[in-house]
Design a protein around this motif. Structure first.
Motif, mmCIF file in Angstrom:
data_model
loop_
_atom_site.group_PDB
_atom_site.id
_atom_site.type_symbol
_atom_site.label_atom_id
_atom_site.label_comp_id
_atom_site.label_asym_id
_atom_site.label_seq_id
_atom_site.Cartn_x
_atom_site.Cartn_y
_atom_site.Cartn_z
ATOM 1 N N TYR A 38 -8.612 -5.767 -18.493
ATOM 2 C CA TYR A 38 -7.932 -6.772 -17.667
ATOM 3 C C TYR A 38 -8.949 -7.709 -17.010
ATOM 4 O O TYR A 38 -8.745 -8.928 -16.960
ATOM 5 C CB TYR A 38 -7.077 -6.112 -16.596
ATOM 6 C CG TYR A 38 -6.594 -7.113 -15.591
ATOM 7 C CD1 TYR A 38 -5.573 -8.015 -15.916
ATOM 8 C CD2 TYR A 38 -7.199 -7.219 -14.347
ATOM 9 C CE1 TYR A 38 -5.163 -8.978 -15.020
ATOM 10 C CE2 TYR A 38 -6.789 -8.180 -13.437
ATOM 11 C CZ TYR A 38 -5.773 -9.055 -13.778
ATOM 12 O OH TYR A 38 -5.371 -10.026 -12.877
ATOM 13 N N LEU A 39 -10.050 -7.149 -16.519
ATOM 14 C CA LEU A 39 -11.056 -7.985 -15.869
ATOM 15 C C LEU A 39 -11.635 -9.015 -16.828
ATOM 16 O O LEU A 39 -11.848 -10.182 -16.464
ATOM 17 C CB LEU A 39 -12.176 -7.109 -15.302
ATOM 18 C CG LEU A 39 -11.835 -6.264 -14.067
ATOM 19 C CD1 LEU A 39 -12.994 -5.347 -13.717
ATOM 20 C CD2 LEU A 39 -11.475 -7.161 -12.887
ATOM 21 N N GLU A 40 -11.895 -8.591 -18.067
ATOM 22 C CA GLU A 40 -12.421 -9.529 -19.068
ATOM 23 C C GLU A 40 -11.417 -10.638 -19.352
ATOM 24 O O GLU A 40 -11.782 -11.811 -19.442
ATOM 25 C CB GLU A 40 -12.760 -8.767 -20.358
ATOM 26 C CG GLU A 40 -13.941 -7.820 -20.217
ATOM 27 C CD GLU A 40 -14.160 -6.997 -21.465
ATOM 28 O OE1 GLU A 40 -13.455 -7.250 -22.485
ATOM 29 O OE2 GLU A 40 -15.007 -6.084 -21.444
ATOM 30 N N GLN A 45 -9.568 -16.250 -18.790
ATOM 31 C CA GLN A 45 -8.402 -17.095 -18.543
ATOM 32 C C GLN A 45 -8.377 -17.676 -17.131
ATOM 33 O O GLN A 45 -7.427 -18.384 -16.773
ATOM 34 C CB GLN A 45 -7.122 -16.283 -18.782
ATOM 35 C CG GLN A 45 -6.963 -15.774 -20.195
ATOM 36 C CD GLN A 45 -6.846 -16.897 -21.211
ATOM 37 O OE1 GLN A 45 -6.248 -17.936 -20.928
ATOM 38 N NE2 GLN A 45 -7.421 -16.699 -22.391
ATOM 39 N N ALA A 46 -9.399 -17.365 -16.337
ATOM 40 C CA ALA A 46 -9.487 -17.862 -14.962
ATOM 41 C C ALA A 46 -8.245 -17.505 -14.148
ATOM 42 O O ALA A 46 -7.672 -18.332 -13.431
ATOM 43 C CB ALA A 46 -9.714 -19.378 -14.947
ATOM 44 N N GLY A 55 0.294 -14.687 -14.125
ATOM 45 C CA GLY A 55 -0.960 -14.214 -14.685
ATOM 46 C C GLY A 55 -0.817 -12.868 -15.364
ATOM 47 O O GLY A 55 -1.395 -12.626 -16.432
ATOM 48 N N LEU A 56 -0.013 -11.996 -14.778
ATOM 49 C CA LEU A 56 0.204 -10.678 -15.364
ATOM 50 C C LEU A 56 1.047 -10.761 -16.632
ATOM 51 O O LEU A 56 0.805 -10.032 -17.596
ATOM 52 C CB LEU A 56 0.867 -9.753 -14.337
ATOM 53 C CG LEU A 56 -0.048 -9.309 -13.189
ATOM 54 C CD1 LEU A 56 0.752 -8.627 -12.100
ATOM 55 C CD2 LEU A 56 -1.157 -8.387 -13.700
ATOM 56 N N PHE A 62 -1.003 -11.152 -24.049
ATOM 57 C CA PHE A 62 -2.299 -10.982 -24.711
ATOM 58 C C PHE A 62 -2.389 -9.600 -25.370
ATOM 59 O O PHE A 62 -2.829 -9.467 -26.521
ATOM 60 C CB PHE A 62 -3.413 -11.170 -23.679
ATOM 61 C CG PHE A 62 -4.749 -10.634 -24.099
ATOM 62 C CD1 PHE A 62 -5.548 -11.344 -24.991
ATOM 63 C CD2 PHE A 62 -5.218 -9.419 -23.596
ATOM 64 C CE1 PHE A 62 -6.789 -10.847 -25.387
ATOM 65 C CE2 PHE A 62 -6.451 -8.922 -23.981
ATOM 66 C CZ PHE A 62 -7.240 -9.631 -24.877
ATOM 67 N N LEU A 63 -1.959 -8.571 -24.654
ATOM 68 C CA LEU A 63 -1.990 -7.215 -25.209
ATOM 69 C C LEU A 63 -1.077 -7.108 -26.427
ATOM 70 O O LEU A 63 -1.441 -6.494 -27.438
ATOM 71 C CB LEU A 63 -1.556 -6.203 -24.140
ATOM 72 C CG LEU A 63 -2.446 -6.079 -22.900
ATOM 73 C CD1 LEU A 63 -1.831 -5.086 -21.912
ATOM 74 C CD2 LEU A 63 -3.858 -5.656 -23.276
#
Length: 321
Positions: A38-40, A45-46, A55-56, A62-63
């Motif tokens: 998630y951090l990456e 994606q800022a 954002g979530l 993405f996953l």
């Protein structure tokens, strides 16, 4: 406070679940992998911190695009929920960003288990001194107690109450409970302890307490603690030798223990306590196992049952007799 970057907060959380909550190394590694993923993503994606709903949702998309199954995505969400709740307790954030985001629906997998006759086959091999006695005990121990493989590996001699037929184990979150040995397990335990004592004397392990060598119950040929990986290999080898035609792990033995208890009429809360489940929800899967078994027996035994139902193992006659 300016130094508390998301990455730093993540490291503190991972240290917390490893050092304070004492979660298993496997769980810590999984949470670490998921939080860092998630951090990456948020860095590329800022995404603001703490993240908002949008954002979530983007992270979940993405996953999904990267081929993660609903079950795997829910595992990632579980890791993030734990992190965000930790940050709430520390008053770093005021609201859980995942509070309004539900997990994805999944088809619940029923745990694999063995029939009693299959376990008997695993125990029917010829014993050969220390190694044979120890491996026999491992199968009996896992099936008789239903303990996790990590719990079995961590059993100390001082934890065993031979006269009472019970053992104190340390479960998840350092929760203690007693597990119970049946007659066959107690017999094999007594035989193994004799071999263990002789081995430790030969290895010069002279740490005695009350005339008994202390330390780990399960040891290797050098007298050191037997690893979780070794226990898994011993169980898998016993199943291969018994020609069961299926992969068997220590967790299979745990599932078999619970399934057989339910099959014989044990209450679900009793099974929950014996398994060391903190939540009844984790134990309720065994009610599904029992319903699945009853459905299978009906299909095979009833004159109007479904004759196309596939066999569940090599013990079909015993199951419907």
């Amino acid at each position: 406070m300016s130094e508390l970057t998301p990455a730093r907060l993540a490291e503190e959380y991972l240290d917390y679940i490893a050092g304070v909550r004492r979660l298993s190394p496997c769980t810590v590694r999984a949470y670490s992998r998921d939080v860092r993923l998630y951090l990456e993503y948020s860095q590329v994606q800022a995404v603001s911190f703490p993240p908002d709903r949008r954002g979530l949702r983007g992270f979940l998309g993405f996953l999904h695009r990267n081929g993660l199954s609903p079950r795997s995505i829910n595992r990632v969400l579980s890791a993030l929920r734990g992190w965000f709740r930790y940050l709430q307790k520390r008053e770093i954030i005021s609201v859980d960003p995942l509070a309004e985001i539900e997990g994805l629906k999944t088809n619940r997998r029923l745990p694999e288990f063995l029939f009693a006759q299959e376990i008997d086959k695993m125990l029917s091999f010829e014993e050969d001194g220390f190694t044979g006695s120890r491996d026999h005990l491992i199968i009996e121990l896992l099936y008789s107690t239903g303990c996790r493989v990590s719990e079995a590996a961590g059993i100390q001699i001082k934890d065993i109450r031979v006269a009472e037929g019970r053992i104190r184990v340390l479960g998840k979150g350092d929760n203690e409970r007693f597990v119970y040995l049946g007659g066959p397990a107690r017999k094999v335990l007594g035989e193994y302890l004799s071999f263990r004592e002789a081995l430790l004397r030969r290895r010069g392990k002279d740490s005695l307490q009350g005339g008994v060598f202390e330390g780990n119950l399960l040891v290797n040929q050098n007298g050191g603690a037997l690893s979780v990986r070794s226990i898994r290999n011993i169980v898998a080898e016993a199943a291969r030798r018994a020609e069961l035609g299926k992969h068997v792990s220590p967790h299979t033995m745990r599932h078999s223990f619970a399934t057989h208890l339910m099959d014989k009429g044990a209450g679900i809360r009793t099974v929950q306590e014996l398994l060391g489940h903190s939540s009844l929800k984790a134990t309720q899967v065994y009610t599904h196992v029992e319903l699945d078994r009853l459905r299978w027996v009906h299909a095979k035994a009833h004159p109007h049952g479904s004759k196309n139902t596939p066999d569940r193992g090599s013990n079909t006659k015993d199951e419907i007799s």
